[in-house]
Write a protein that holds these residues in place. Sequence first.
Motif, PDB file in Angstrom:
ATOM      1  N   THR A 144     -20.724  20.400 -17.084  1.00 16.98           N
ATOM      2  CA  THR A 144     -19.918  20.706 -15.909  1.00 16.98           C
ATOM      3  C   THR A 144     -20.718  20.443 -14.629  1.00 16.98           C
ATOM      4  O   THR A 144     -21.954  20.297 -14.670  1.00 16.98           O
ATOM      5  N   LEU A 182     -21.263  22.578 -12.328  1.00 22.54           N
ATOM      6  CA  LEU A 182     -22.140  23.727 -12.102  1.00 22.54           C
ATOM      7  C   LEU A 182     -23.425  23.597 -12.917  1.00 22.54           C
ATOM      8  O   LEU A 182     -24.526  23.826 -12.400  1.00 22.54           O
ATOM      9  N   GLU A 183     -23.311  23.204 -14.169  1.00 24.32           N
ATOM     10  CA  GLU A 183     -24.500  23.026 -15.004  1.00 24.32           C
ATOM     11  C   GLU A 183     -25.406  21.940 -14.431  1.00 24.32           C
ATOM     12  O   GLU A 183     -26.630  22.088 -14.406  1.00 24.32           O
ATOM     13  N   LYS A 231     -27.210  23.258 -11.373  1.00 20.57           N
ATOM     14  CA  LYS A 231     -28.297  24.154 -11.771  1.00 20.57           C
ATOM     15  C   LYS A 231     -29.494  23.379 -12.280  1.00 20.57           C
ATOM     16  O   LYS A 231     -30.646  23.745 -12.011  1.00 20.57           O
ATOM     17  N   GLN A 239     -29.103  24.959  -3.887  1.00 21.77           N
ATOM     18  CA  GLN A 239     -28.749  26.386  -3.928  1.00 21.77           C
ATOM     19  C   GLN A 239     -27.344  26.591  -3.369  1.00 21.77           C
ATOM     20  O   GLN A 239     -26.549  27.344  -3.927  1.00 21.77           O
ATOM     21  N   VAL A 245     -24.790  25.256  -5.938  1.00 26.47           N
ATOM     22  CA  VAL A 245     -24.600  26.188  -7.054  1.00 26.47           C
ATOM     23  C   VAL A 245     -23.718  27.349  -6.600  1.00 26.47           C
ATOM     24  O   VAL A 245     -22.769  27.732  -7.288  1.00 26.47           O
ATOM     25  N   SER A 246     -24.005  27.898  -5.426  1.00 28.01           N
ATOM     26  CA  SER A 246     -23.199  29.005  -4.906  1.00 28.01           C
ATOM     27  C   SER A 246     -21.744  28.584  -4.709  1.00 28.01           C
ATOM     28  O   SER A 246     -20.821  29.315  -5.060  1.00 28.01           O
ATOM     29  N   ARG A 247     -21.548  27.397  -4.170  1.00 30.46           N
ATOM     30  CA  ARG A 247     -20.196  26.900  -3.938  1.00 30.46           C
ATOM     31  C   ARG A 247     -19.444  26.751  -5.254  1.00 30.46           C
ATOM     32  O   ARG A 247     -18.290  27.162  -5.381  1.00 30.46           O
ATOM     33  N   LEU A 248     -20.107  26.193  -6.248  1.00 31.57           N
ATOM     34  CA  LEU A 248     -19.459  25.962  -7.534  1.00 31.57           C
ATOM     35  C   LEU A 248     -19.211  27.269  -8.292  1.00 31.57           C
ATOM     36  O   LEU A 248     -18.304  27.342  -9.117  1.00 31.57           O
ATOM     37  N   GLN A 249     -19.993  28.280  -8.011  1.00 30.18           N
ATOM     38  CA  GLN A 249     -19.777  29.585  -8.627  1.00 30.18           C
ATOM     39  C   GLN A 249     -18.699  30.377  -7.895  1.00 30.18           C
ATOM     40  O   GLN A 249     -18.298  31.430  -8.346  1.00 30.18           O
ATOM     41  N   GLY A 250     -18.268  29.848  -6.748  1.00 34.78           N
ATOM     42  CA  GLY A 250     -17.223  30.517  -5.982  1.00 34.78           C
ATOM     43  C   GLY A 250     -17.734  31.539  -4.997  1.00 34.78           C
ATOM     44  O   GLY A 250     -16.963  32.226  -4.347  1.00 34.78           O
ATOM     45  N   LYS A 251     -19.050  31.644  -4.839  1.00 31.53           N
ATOM     46  CA  LYS A 251     -19.620  32.585  -3.882  1.00 31.53           C
ATOM     47  C   LYS A 251     -19.484  32.012  -2.484  1.00 31.53           C
ATOM     48  O   LYS A 251     -19.710  30.837  -2.260  1.00 31.53           O
TER      49      LYS A 251
END
Length: 72
Positions: free
Chosen positions: A2, A4-5, A8, A50, A53-59
């Motif tokens: 993905t 996100l992966e 990371k 960073q 990753v935050s964007r893809l995690q929805g943060k």
Amino acid sequence: MTDLERAKKHLEAWLDAELAVSTGQSYRIGTRQLTRASLSEIRKQITYWQREVSRLQGKGSRKVFRAVPRDF
């Protein structure tokens, strides 16, 4: 894999690069020489990944709500 992966993995690689530069910017073995990327460029990439990753995690994503006023 993905997005996100993948993000990371990139972040981890840039963090490893920062650690490698902290032990030495360049070195020579015989006639061969290795020069690593500049620390400022590495830090820019760490910040970028960073955020990714935050964007893809929805943060930090903004949610929009709509309200319709009614007169009863």
